[in-house]
Write a protein that holds these residues in place. Structure first.
Motif, PDB file in Angstrom:
ATOM      1  N   ILE A 198       0.834  -1.203   0.000  1.00 50.97           N
ATOM      2  CA  ILE A 198       0.000   0.000   0.000  1.00 50.97           C
ATOM      3  C   ILE A 198       0.869   1.255   0.000  1.00 50.97           C
ATOM      4  O   ILE A 198       0.569   2.234  -0.695  1.00 50.97           O
ATOM      5  CB  ILE A 198      -0.953   0.005   1.212  1.00 50.97           C
ATOM      6  N   ASP A 199       1.964   1.236   0.750  1.00 50.43           N
ATOM      7  CA  ASP A 199       2.875   2.390   0.768  1.00 50.43           C
ATOM      8  C   ASP A 199       3.396   2.703  -0.639  1.00 50.43           C
ATOM      9  O   ASP A 199       3.542   3.873  -1.016  1.00 50.43           O
ATOM     10  CB  ASP A 199       4.051   2.133   1.709  1.00 50.43           C
ATOM     11  N   SER A 200       3.680   1.652  -1.416  1.00 51.06           N
ATOM     12  CA  SER A 200       4.193   1.873  -2.781  1.00 51.06           C
ATOM     13  C   SER A 200       3.124   2.499  -3.668  1.00 51.06           C
ATOM     14  O   SER A 200       3.442   3.290  -4.559  1.00 51.06           O
ATOM     15  CB  SER A 200       4.686   0.553  -3.381  1.00 51.06           C
ATOM     16  N   ILE A 201       1.871   2.156  -3.439  1.00 52.98           N
ATOM     17  CA  ILE A 201       0.771   2.766  -4.189  1.00 52.98           C
ATOM     18  C   ILE A 201       0.653   4.246  -3.837  1.00 52.98           C
ATOM     19  O   ILE A 201       0.510   5.110  -4.708  1.00 52.98           O
ATOM     20  CB  ILE A 201      -0.553   2.038  -3.895  1.00 52.98           C
ATOM     21  N   LEU A 202       0.729   4.545  -2.554  1.00 56.70           N
ATOM     22  CA  LEU A 202       0.532   5.921  -2.089  1.00 56.70           C
ATOM     23  C   LEU A 202       1.661   6.847  -2.541  1.00 56.70           C
ATOM     24  O   LEU A 202       1.452   8.042  -2.731  1.00 56.70           O
ATOM     25  CB  LEU A 202       0.398   5.942  -0.568  1.00 56.70           C
ATOM     26  N   GLU A 209      -5.427  13.382  -5.794  1.00 60.23           N
ATOM     27  CA  GLU A 209      -6.072  12.116  -5.455  1.00 60.23           C
ATOM     28  C   GLU A 209      -5.807  11.801  -3.988  1.00 60.23           C
ATOM     29  O   GLU A 209      -4.666  11.846  -3.541  1.00 60.23           O
ATOM     30  CB  GLU A 209      -5.501  11.008  -6.346  1.00 60.23           C
ATOM     31  N   ASP A 210      -6.861  11.458  -3.223  1.00 66.72           N
ATOM     32  CA  ASP A 210      -6.604  11.104  -1.828  1.00 66.72           C
ATOM     33  C   ASP A 210      -6.112   9.664  -1.739  1.00 66.72           C
ATOM     34  O   ASP A 210      -6.116   8.917  -2.727  1.00 66.72           O
ATOM     35  CB  ASP A 210      -7.818  11.364  -0.935  1.00 66.72           C
ATOM     36  N   LYS A 211      -5.691   9.262  -0.552  1.00 69.30           N
ATOM     37  CA  LYS A 211      -5.048   7.953  -0.396  1.00 69.30           C
ATOM     38  C   LYS A 211      -5.972   6.801  -0.774  1.00 69.30           C
ATOM     39  O   LYS A 211      -5.579   5.880  -1.499  1.00 69.30           O
ATOM     40  CB  LYS A 211      -4.548   7.798   1.044  1.00 69.30           C
ATOM     41  N   LEU A 212      -7.187   6.838  -0.280  1.00 71.51           N
ATOM     42  CA  LEU A 212      -8.116   5.746  -0.555  1.00 71.51           C
ATOM     43  C   LEU A 212      -8.453   5.665  -2.039  1.00 71.51           C
ATOM     44  O   LEU A 212      -8.553   4.561  -2.602  1.00 71.51           O
ATOM     45  CB  LEU A 212      -9.385   5.914   0.279  1.00 71.51           C
ATOM     46  N   SER A 214      -6.507   6.412  -4.461  1.00 69.29           N
ATOM     47  CA  SER A 214      -5.340   5.846  -5.127  1.00 69.29           C
ATOM     48  C   SER A 214      -5.339   4.322  -5.020  1.00 69.29           C
ATOM     49  O   SER A 214      -5.079   3.609  -5.997  1.00 69.29           O
ATOM     50  CB  SER A 214      -4.060   6.420  -4.505  1.00 69.29           C
ATOM     51  N   ILE A 215      -5.655   3.825  -3.831  1.00 67.37           N
ATOM     52  CA  ILE A 215      -5.712   2.372  -3.632  1.00 67.37           C
ATOM     53  C   ILE A 215      -6.833   1.764  -4.454  1.00 67.37           C
ATOM     54  O   ILE A 215      -6.659   0.731  -5.125  1.00 67.37           O
ATOM     55  CB  ILE A 215      -5.896   2.052  -2.133  1.00 67.37           C
ATOM     56  N   GLU A 216      -8.010   2.412  -4.438  1.00 72.96           N
ATOM     57  CA  GLU A 216      -9.153   1.906  -5.193  1.00 72.96           C
ATOM     58  C   GLU A 216      -8.871   1.889  -6.693  1.00 72.96           C
ATOM     59  O   GLU A 216      -9.313   0.994  -7.419  1.00 72.96           O
ATOM     60  CB  GLU A 216     -10.387   2.760  -4.909  1.00 72.96           C
ATOM     61  N   ARG A 217      -8.110   2.874  -7.168  1.00 74.24           N
ATOM     62  CA  ARG A 217      -7.769   2.910  -8.594  1.00 74.24           C
ATOM     63  C   ARG A 217      -6.915   1.705  -8.986  1.00 74.24           C
ATOM     64  O   ARG A 217      -7.128   1.099 -10.052  1.00 74.24           O
ATOM     65  CB  ARG A 217      -7.035   4.218  -8.923  1.00 74.24           C
ATOM     66  N   LYS A 218      -5.962   1.330  -8.136  1.00 70.79           N
ATOM     67  CA  LYS A 218      -5.139   0.160  -8.428  1.00 70.79           C
ATOM     68  C   LYS A 218      -5.976  -1.118  -8.400  1.00 70.79           C
ATOM     69  O   LYS A 218      -5.776  -2.024  -9.232  1.00 70.79           O
ATOM     70  CB  LYS A 218      -3.997   0.060  -7.419  1.00 70.79           C
ATOM     71  N   ILE A 219      -6.897  -1.203  -7.460  1.00 74.71           N
ATOM     72  CA  ILE A 219      -7.784  -2.362  -7.394  1.00 74.71           C
ATOM     73  C   ILE A 219      -8.618  -2.463  -8.670  1.00 74.71           C
ATOM     74  O   ILE A 219      -8.775  -3.549  -9.246  1.00 74.71           O
ATOM     75  CB  ILE A 219      -8.684  -2.283  -6.139  1.00 74.71           C
ATOM     76  N   GLU A 220      -9.151  -1.322  -9.126  1.00 73.29           N
ATOM     77  CA  GLU A 220      -9.938  -1.304 -10.355  1.00 73.29           C
ATOM     78  C   GLU A 220      -9.100  -1.705 -11.564  1.00 73.29           C
ATOM     79  O   GLU A 220      -9.581  -2.405 -12.460  1.00 73.29           O
ATOM     80  CB  GLU A 220     -10.546   0.083 -10.576  1.00 73.29           C
ATOM     81  N   ASP A 221      -7.842  -1.271 -11.594  1.00 72.96           N
ATOM     82  CA  ASP A 221      -6.958  -1.631 -12.708  1.00 72.96           C
ATOM     83  C   ASP A 221      -6.794  -3.145 -12.807  1.00 72.96           C
ATOM     84  O   ASP A 221      -6.878  -3.722 -13.896  1.00 72.96           O
ATOM     85  CB  ASP A 221      -5.580  -0.984 -12.529  1.00 72.96           C
ATOM     86  N   VAL A 222      -6.539  -3.787 -11.663  1.00 74.10           N
ATOM     87  CA  VAL A 222      -6.355  -5.242 -11.659  1.00 74.10           C
ATOM     88  C   VAL A 222      -7.661  -5.934 -12.009  1.00 74.10           C
ATOM     89  O   VAL A 222      -7.685  -6.893 -12.786  1.00 74.10           O
ATOM     90  CB  VAL A 222      -5.831  -5.728 -10.290  1.00 74.10           C
TER      91      VAL A 222
END
Length: 261
Positions: A198-202, A209-212, A214-222
């Motif tokens: 998660i740190d690498s995503i942030l 873009e807020d932290k959450l 950013s994480i949700e965007r990576k989840i959507e990409d996968v």
């Protein structure tokens, strides 16, 4: 094709697995291995049209035994032991992992599956190397961590799919179990736990873009990559979608309602 198609096989495989691993003395000191039902279903589905079901079950049980060995060895504490009881528990945890390794080797050797023994050996090396690499990846980019994490989560399953020339299944397996890892890491992060992934995503989040997000965007990409690959599996596409919906905590009906609303 949907999840329920393989419920009977999941039940039978889990029963066979626990009858193999049952050891009353060990179980008084170490926890019983946990089985990821998704791994059972994905392996059986991947091999369903390639092998007799008895052989597919045997390979699946062998894969579960290797996963149990890794899980058990991951439980071994590196902290100094302060009592004979803790020392015994640590020793038995290591031995339990070794025991599960010997069991899958026995199953494969008994049926003279030498090529699959090589696949398992190669996978052990790849997973072990990936776990060691994590110690050097604290400040690297997300893409490198994504690859390393995906290898740890599913290298054996990917290698089995490659062996059976199921290349679409290989990419689907890689992305689904990485997605599962990512969702789990997000939940832990929300609970205040640290996460190198998660740190690498942030570190790479977009401006504004807020932290959450950013994480949700990576989840959507996968997720999007996974669902695109699943289209090539034809009758198994709904099988993949059902697993993704359950993992992300929603259903197709919720999505349809949201779109109509």
């Amino acid at each position: 094709m949907n999840k329920s198609k393989f419920n009977e096989q999941v039940t039978e495989i889990k029963r066979s697995f626990y009858s193999l691993t049952e050891h009353l003395y060990l179980q008084s000191y170490v926890p019983e291995p946990e089985i990821d039902d998704d791994k059972v279903r994905f392996l059986i589905a991947m091999m369903y049209n390639r092998l007799p079901i008895t052989e597919a079950k045997m390979f699946t049980i062998s894969a579960l035994l290797l996963q149990a060995a890794f899980d058990m060895h991951d439980e071994v504490s590196l902290h100094p032991v302060t009592s004979d009881e803790l020392r015994k528990k640590r020793q038995l945890t290591v031995l339990a992992g070794d025991h599960y390794v010997s069991l899958f080797y026995f199953l494969l050797a008994e049926k003279k599956h030498v090529p699959m023994i090589r696949i398992f050996g190669q996978s052990i090396q790849e997973i072990s190397e990936s776990k060691m690499n994590l110690y050097d990846l604290e400040n690297v980019r997300y893409d490198a961590l994504q690859h390393t994490s995906a290898q740890i989560e599913s290298a054996l399953m990917q290698n089995m799919a490659h062996y059976f020339e199921q290349l679409t299944w290989k990419s689907v397996i890689r992305d689904f179990f990485y997605l599962k890892k990512l969702v789990r890491e997000k939940a832990n992060w929300l609970n205040g736990e640290g996460s190198v992934l998660i740190d690498s995503i942030l570190r790479d989040r977009l401006q504004g873009e807020d932290k959450l997000q950013s994480i949700e965007r990576k989840i959507e990409d996968v997720k999007d990559r996974l669902l695109t690959s699943s289209k090539e599996l034809n009758s198994y596409e709904s099988f993949i979608i059902e697993h993704v919906d359950e993992l992300l905590g929603h259903s197709p009906y919720q999505e349809i309602a949201a779109e109509e609303g």
